[in-house]
Design an enzyme around this catalytic site. Structure first.
Site: not given
Length: 309
Positions: A77, A144, A269
Site C-alpha cells: 500500500a 516519494y 519533467r
C-alpha cells in the site's frame, strides 16, 4: 509458500493483485486496501473463498485486528509516483510514512513472521554509479523517494529494536497486465501501449535517451515470495539488471503492435532521473535471478491491453 495466512496491503493494486494471484490457491489471503488506486476487478477471476478483504485506509482501520494470527505481511500500500508526490507531498508523507509505521507497529504486536516492504529505486536519485548497488549512497530527489527511504529506515529499526524480521525490495521499473494507463501518474509502458493501440502519439519527456531497468511483475512476485521465506533482512535491488532507453522501449512496443506512429518529445519533467540499472547480485542470496529477455513479457502485456482496453 503454502498453508500460510498472508496479509497484502494494497492487495487490489497492480503488484498486490499479482501476489494474491500467485498465492491464492495454497494460502489464506487477507487484503487491506482503500481502493484509491486498486480495484476489486483486479482479482475478480480468483477464488474468493480463501480471500478476506478489509476496505479502508491503513491509517484508519484497526490493523492489529486484521493482522491477528497471520504469518506474513506484504506491504504494497502506497501513494505511488514521483510526480504525484511532487504535486501533493503531504499526502505521500501521510500514507507512505505514517501508514508504513502503523503497519510495522501492528506487525510487531501481532508477532508476524516477516514483513516485506515495497521500496523503490527512486531512493538512489540520479546516481552516476552504474549499475546501482545497494552500497551506493541514497539521494532521494522527490517526496516519494523520501517516503520510501524513510520506510526502509523504519523497517531496519523494527528489525533491530523489536526483532521483527523485515526486508525492503527496491523495485526498478515494473510492468505487466493490470497497470492502469489512464491514471494521471501511470507508468511509461502502459501509457505507450494504450496510446499506440488508439493510434495516438505518446509523449516522451526529454530526448528519450534516458535508460530504465524494466522488470516484469511476474518476476517481482517471485522476488517477494523468495524474500519472505528467506532469512535475509535489509534492502535489496529488484530489477532485471539490464537497461533500455525510452526510445528503444517505444520502438519495441511500436513494432510489437505493428504501428509506425511517431512520439512527441517534450521537455524533461522535474524529479526525473537520467539513467537507472540495477546491480541485482545481492538479491541472488535469496534465490532471485531473473535471467530472461523482457521482450516476451512485454509482448504478453501488449496482448493483455489489446484484450482489455
Amino acid at each position: 509458500m503454502k498453508n500460510k495466512k498472508v496479509i497484502i496491503t494494497g492487495g487490489l493494486g497492480f503488484i498486490g493483485s499479482h501476489i494474491i494471484e500467485r498465492l491464492n490457491d495454497n494460502n489464506d489471503i487477507v487484503i487491506v486496501d482503500d481502493e484509491s488506486s486498486g480495484k476489486i476487478e483486479n482479482i475478480k477471476h480468483l477464488d474468493f473463498s480463501k480471500i478476506d478483504t478489509t476496505l479502508g485506509s491503513i491509517n484508519s482501520i484497526n490493523l492489529e485486528e486484521v493482522f491477528e494470527d497471520c504469518d506474513y505481511v506484504f506491504h504494497m500500500a502506497a501513494l505511488t509516483g514521483v510526480f504525484q508526490s511532487v504535486a501533493k507531498p503531504l499526502n505521500s508523507n501521510n500514507v507512505n510514512i505514517t501508514g508504513t509505521l502503523k503497519v510495522l507497529e501492528a506487525a510487531k504486536n501481532c508477532e508476524i513472521k516477516k514483513l516485506v516492504f515495497a521500496s523503490s529505486s527512486a531512493v538512489y536519485g540520479d546516481t552516476k554509479s552504474l549499475p546501482i548497488n545497494e552500497n551506493d549512497q541514497i539521494n532521494p530527489l522527490s517526496p516519494y523517494a523520501v517516503t520510501k527511504a524513510t520506510g526502509e529506515l523504519y523497517c531496519n529499526v523494527f528489525s533491530k529494536i523489536y526483532a521483527l524480521p523485515t526486508i525492503s525490495l527496491r523495485y526498478f521499473n515494473v510492468f505487466g497486465p493490470r497497470q492502469d494507463p489512464n491514471s494521471q501518474y501511470a507508468a511509461v509502458i502502459p501509457i505507450f501501449i494504450d496510446k499506440i493501440l488508439k493510434n495516438k502519439r505518446p509523449v516522451i519527456y526529454g530526448d528519450g535517451e534516458q535508460t530504465r531497468d524494466f522488470i516484469s511483475v511476474k518476476k517481482i512476485v517471485d522476488a517477494n515470495i523468495l524474500a519472505a521465506e528467506s532469512k535475509e533482512t535489509g534492502a535489496f535491488n529488484i530489477g532485471l539488471g539490464k537497461s533500455t532507453t525510452i526510445n528503444q522501449l517505444f520502438e519495441i512496443i511500436n513494432n510489437t503492435i505493428g504501428s509506425d506512429i511517431m512520439p512527441i518529445y517534450e521537455k524533461k519533467r522535474p524529479g526525473d532521473i537520467k539513467h537507472s540499472i540495477a546491480d541485482i547480485s545481492k538479491a541472488k542470496s535469496f534465490g532471485f535471478d531473473p535471467d530472461y529477455d523482457f521482450k516476451d513479457d512485454l509482448m504478453d502485456t501488449v496482448e493483455w491491453f489489446k484484450n482489455n482496453f
